[in-house]
Motif scaffolding. Structure first.
Motif, PDB file in Angstrom:
ATOM      1  N   HIS A  50       1.586  -0.739   0.461  1.00  0.00           N
ATOM      2  CA  HIS A  50       0.137   0.044   0.082  1.00  0.00           C
ATOM      3  C   HIS A  50       0.757   1.109   0.158  1.00  0.00           C
ATOM      4  N   HIS A 111      -4.092   7.539  -1.933  1.00  0.00           N
ATOM      5  CA  HIS A 111      -4.055   5.775  -1.702  1.00  0.00           C
ATOM      6  C   HIS A 111      -3.401   4.773  -2.412  1.00  0.00           C
ATOM      7  N   VAL A 113      -3.335   1.089  -3.027  1.00  0.00           N
ATOM      8  CA  VAL A 113      -3.905  -0.456  -2.812  1.00  0.00           C
ATOM      9  C   VAL A 113      -3.493  -1.783  -3.179  1.00  0.00           C
TER      10      VAL A 113
END
Length: 152
Positions: A50, A111, A113
């Motif tokens: 991540h 983010h 991920v």
């Protein structure tokens, strides 16, 4: 990969952890180091690999990002999304940005991920995991840096 400070060294007044990462006073597993953006492993990842992609300059939220910086930031996030597939073998990625609410660090960040079908991520519940140790985190960071490196 050497991190280049964004500006003159700051005194001990740095309160933003992402700014401290950018200037090099706080350690992070950096996977992307570019003139205007930096990408590093999330210390509390949803899944291993991540990455948080953030502008080097302190930009608190999406509302403050300049029109010139937005394509740079999102282009970097796009390259990291490709790197989690190539470097980590994930099937895809989840790309998200919190804006004020649920934004645990008041410094704009995206983010990225890694995702695999059946990985258990459902809706907006983000369970967190941990790396076994710094060596494991660095292994993930190295694989991502390799996938992000320009072809030789």
């Amino acid at each position: 990969m050497a991190r280049t400070p964004v500006g003159p060294p700051r005194l001990a007044l740095v309160t933003c952890v992402f700014c401290a990462i950018v200037e090099g006073s706080v350690h992070a597993h950096v996977v992307l180091d570019e003139p205007e953006v930096v990408g590093f492993l999330d210390a509390r990842p949803v899944f291993k690999g991540h990455v948080l992609v953030a502008p080097r300059a302190h930009v608190p939220t999406l509302l403050e990002v300049t029109p010139r910086l937005m394509p740079v930031l999102m282009g970097a996030a796009q390259r990291v999304a490709a790197a989690v597939v190539e470097g980590l073998g994930s099937q895809g990625s989840f790309v998200a940005m919190n804006n004020v609410v649920s934004q645990s660090v008041p410094h704009l960040h995206v983010h990225v991920v890694p995702r695999t079908k059946g990985d258990g991520l459902r809706g907006f519940f983000w369970p967190r995991t941990k790396y076994a140790d710094a060596d494991e985190a660095e292994g993930y960071a190295a694989r991502l840096r390799s996938a992000l490196a320009p072809p030789a």
